[in-house]
Design an enzyme around this catalytic site. Structure first.
Site, PDB file in Angstrom:
ATOM      1  N   PRO A   1       0.827  -1.215   0.000  1.00  0.00           N
ATOM      2  CA  PRO A   1       0.000   0.000   0.000  1.00  0.00           C
ATOM      3  C   PRO A   1       0.852   1.251   0.000  1.00  0.00           C
ATOM      4  CG  PRO A   1       0.055  -1.002   2.194  1.00  0.00           C
ATOM      5  CD  PRO A   1       0.776  -1.940   1.283  1.00  0.00           C
TER       6      PRO A   1
ATOM      7  N   HIS B   1       8.162  -0.263   7.382  1.00  0.00           N
ATOM      8  CA  HIS B   1       7.618   0.827   6.564  1.00  0.00           C
ATOM      9  C   HIS B   1       8.700   1.376   5.613  1.00  0.00           C
ATOM     10  CE1 HIS B   1       3.691   3.098   6.859  1.00  0.00           C
ATOM     11  NE2 HIS B   1       4.315   3.856   5.977  1.00  0.00           N
TER      12      HIS B   1
ATOM     13  N   ARG C   1      10.661   4.363   6.799  1.00  0.00           N
ATOM     14  CA  ARG C   1      10.043   5.690   6.768  1.00  0.00           C
ATOM     15  C   ARG C   1       9.483   6.124   8.121  1.00  0.00           C
ATOM     16  NH1 ARG C   1       8.963   7.324   1.378  1.00  0.00           N
ATOM     17  NH2 ARG C   1       6.912   8.258   1.712  1.00  0.00           N
TER      18      ARG C   1
HETATM   19  C1  LIG Z   1       5.628   6.855  -1.202  1.00  0.00           C
HETATM   20  C2  LIG Z   1       5.238   5.828  -0.177  1.00  0.00           C
HETATM   21  C3  LIG Z   1       3.975   5.888   0.383  1.00  0.00           C
HETATM   22  C4  LIG Z   1       3.589   4.935   1.330  1.00  0.00           C
HETATM   23  N1  LIG Z   1       2.316   4.989   1.835  1.00  0.00           N
HETATM   24  C5  LIG Z   1       1.899   4.011   2.680  1.00  0.00           C
HETATM   25  C6  LIG Z   1       0.552   3.985   3.112  1.00  0.00           C
HETATM   26  O1  LIG Z   1      -0.256   4.824   2.749  1.00  0.00           O
HETATM   27  N2  LIG Z   1       0.183   2.966   3.948  1.00  0.00           N
HETATM   28  C7  LIG Z   1       1.069   1.998   4.380  1.00  0.00           C
HETATM   29  O2  LIG Z   1       0.680   1.109   5.129  1.00  0.00           O
HETATM   30  N3  LIG Z   1       2.348   2.013   3.961  1.00  0.00           N
HETATM   31  C8  LIG Z   1       2.777   2.983   3.113  1.00  0.00           C
HETATM   32  N4  LIG Z   1       4.062   2.956   2.655  1.00  0.00           N
HETATM   33  C9  LIG Z   1       4.978   1.867   3.070  1.00  0.00           C
HETATM   34  C10 LIG Z   1       4.899   0.683   2.084  1.00  0.00           C
HETATM   35  O3  LIG Z   1       3.652   0.044   2.173  1.00  0.00           O
HETATM   36  C11 LIG Z   1       5.976  -0.343   2.375  1.00  0.00           C
HETATM   37  O4  LIG Z   1       5.888  -0.759   3.720  1.00  0.00           O
HETATM   38  C12 LIG Z   1       7.407   0.142   2.101  1.00  0.00           C
HETATM   39  O5  LIG Z   1       7.465   0.955   0.949  1.00  0.00           O
HETATM   40  C13 LIG Z   1       8.308  -1.064   1.917  1.00  0.00           C
HETATM   41  O6  LIG Z   1       9.628  -0.720   1.780  1.00  0.00           O
HETATM   42  P1  LIG Z   1      10.389  -0.622   0.353  1.00  0.00           P
HETATM   43  O7  LIG Z   1       9.892   0.661  -0.264  1.00  0.00           O
HETATM   44  O8  LIG Z   1      11.818  -0.564   0.756  1.00  0.00           O
HETATM   45  O9  LIG Z   1      10.004  -1.830  -0.453  1.00  0.00           O
HETATM   46  C14 LIG Z   1       4.492   3.907   1.733  1.00  0.00           C
HETATM   47  C15 LIG Z   1       5.756   3.855   1.137  1.00  0.00           C
HETATM   48  C16 LIG Z   1       6.130   4.794   0.194  1.00  0.00           C
HETATM   49  C17 LIG Z   1       7.492   4.689  -0.424  1.00  0.00           C
END
Ligand SMILES: Cc1cc2nc3c(=O)[nH]c(=O)nc-3n(C[C@H](O)[C@H](O)[C@H](O)COP(=O)(O)O)c2cc1C
Length: 369
Positions: free
Chosen positions: A79, A266, A269
């Protein structure tokens, strides 16, 4: 002309070139000093897979069973909010890819396309990810809409009790809704390919809410064990809890009757001091038992990473930024290219380690130190 994307790093490089800095940094960035984001990737890279020989691997099958359904591939779409910042209509492209490759797409609460629209596009492949913002009743109304739209799988994200400061966003002045000042105008002007397309299509917004109804940076700390109990009673479909790293939490979530735990930090993040998600995976697998459905993301940048996560106990893997890099680089083509190359890397990796099916990938394929 289609961009020649041969690895995720290529996609990232093209996305960086094409997208305004403020948008690329929002996708690429992470919390604090971005240490956790780097560590996720390093720890996955450091794992070594043991080559095996003289196994007939001429036929290999990547289909994967997860939550009582067969999927075309062992990975899906994590997501992510506001995907349309990478390319107009990115959510539709993700949905089309989910259908084409028969993989799940988890639509974020903060998506730039409404949950009802996505449910119509992909009734069989859509999952919905829930954030509880400043009001539980608002969240429960959203759950009602999710149910009415026909979703059967809900992911509750629990690792954002408060959005962590992301230094690049602060430096760039990234805010939602976006405020456009001189710096942003210069940034857009320097990236006309992105700007003309995106601004002509209309700036993306939070499509599941009316303006002002959900604050991106507002607290999301209401979610506690009692809420999880209430949600479990309320939602009759599959319920997944995302953002779990602690064994103690995982066991309690499992005992609450949750269908699956989604191991993730996450993508670095949230808590910059968090452990690499891949390091927690085997511990969680051991605690939860061999058959409990477990999702994994954070730091996957290719097919070998997917195989390593499966080997360490993930039942299914989700891709985050890798897909947004593909979209940001080259829209629909870039996205499909990324999925295709990850698929091919998994298949070739399986051949090297003597596996013909996803079920055969287990701890024994990892070189023990
Ligand atoms: C731009 C962006 C927006 C994201 N928004 C959400 C979100 O709305 N809800 C959520 O559960 N995780 C969110 N995530 C986290 C991702 O679901 C995921 O956990 C994460 O990107 C995985 O790490 P990776 O980018 O290294 O594969 C977001 C990640 C990114 C990069």
């Amino acid at each position: 002309m289609a961009k020649p994307i041969h690895c995720i790093a290529d996609a990232r490089r093209y996305a960086r070139r094409r997208m305004p800095k403020i948008m690329f940094d929002c996708v690429d960035g992470a919390a604090g000093a971005e240490y956790a984001n780097g560590l996720n990737q390093e720890k996955i890279q450091q794992l070594r897979l043991l080559p095996r020989v003289l196994v007939n691997v001429a036929q290999r099958d990547l289909s994967t069973r997860f939550l009582d359904r067969d999927w075309g591939l062992p990975f899906g779409i994590a997501p992510m909010g506001m995907c349309n910042l990478t390319w107009p209509d990115a959510d539709r492209m993700l949905a089309d890819a989910a259908k084409k490759f028969d993989i799940p797409m988890a639509l974020s609460t903060m998506s730039s396309t409404s949950l009802e629209q996505v449910a119509q596009w992909i009734p069989e492949n859509g999952w919905f990810q829930l954030y509880v913002g400043q009001s539980e009743s608002q969240a429960m109304q959203l759950v009602q809409r999710v149910e009415d739209a026909g979703y059967t799988t809900l992911i509750l994200t629990v690792d954002v009790p408060q959005v962590a400061p992301r230094v690049r966003d602060l430096k760039n002045g990234f805010e939602a809704p976006l405020r456009i000042g001189v710096r942003q105008i210069v940034d857009f002007a320097l990236h006309p390919g992105w700007s003309v397309k995106t601004l002509l299509a209309g700036a993306p917004s939070l499509a599941n809410f009316s303006p002002g109804e959900f604050y991106r940076d507002g607290g999301r700390g209401l979610v506690d064990w009692e809420f999880l109990d209430r949600l479990r009673r309320r939602w009759k479909g599959r319920l997944i809890v995302k953002g779990v790293l602690s064994v103690e939490d995982a066991l309690r979530i499992q005992n609450t009757g949750i269908d699956s735990i989604y191991v993730s930090n996450h993508g670095g993040r949230q808590l910059d001091a968090a452990p690499a998600a891949i390091d927690m995976l085997p511990l969680l697998r051991e605690a939860l038992g061999p058959d409990y459905p477990m999702l994994f993301d954070s730091g996957i940048r290719g097919g070998e990473g997917v195989v390593k996560a499966l080997a360490l106990g993930a039942s299914f893997v989700m891709l985050g930024r890798s897909l947004l890099y593909g979209l940001g680089a080259d829209g629909e083509h870039g996205l499909q290219r990324v999925i295709d190359l990850v698929r091919n890397e998994i298949s070739v990796t399986m051949a090297q380690i003597g596996c013909t099916g996803i079920q055969q990938i287990n701890h024994s394929v990892i070189v023990q130190k």
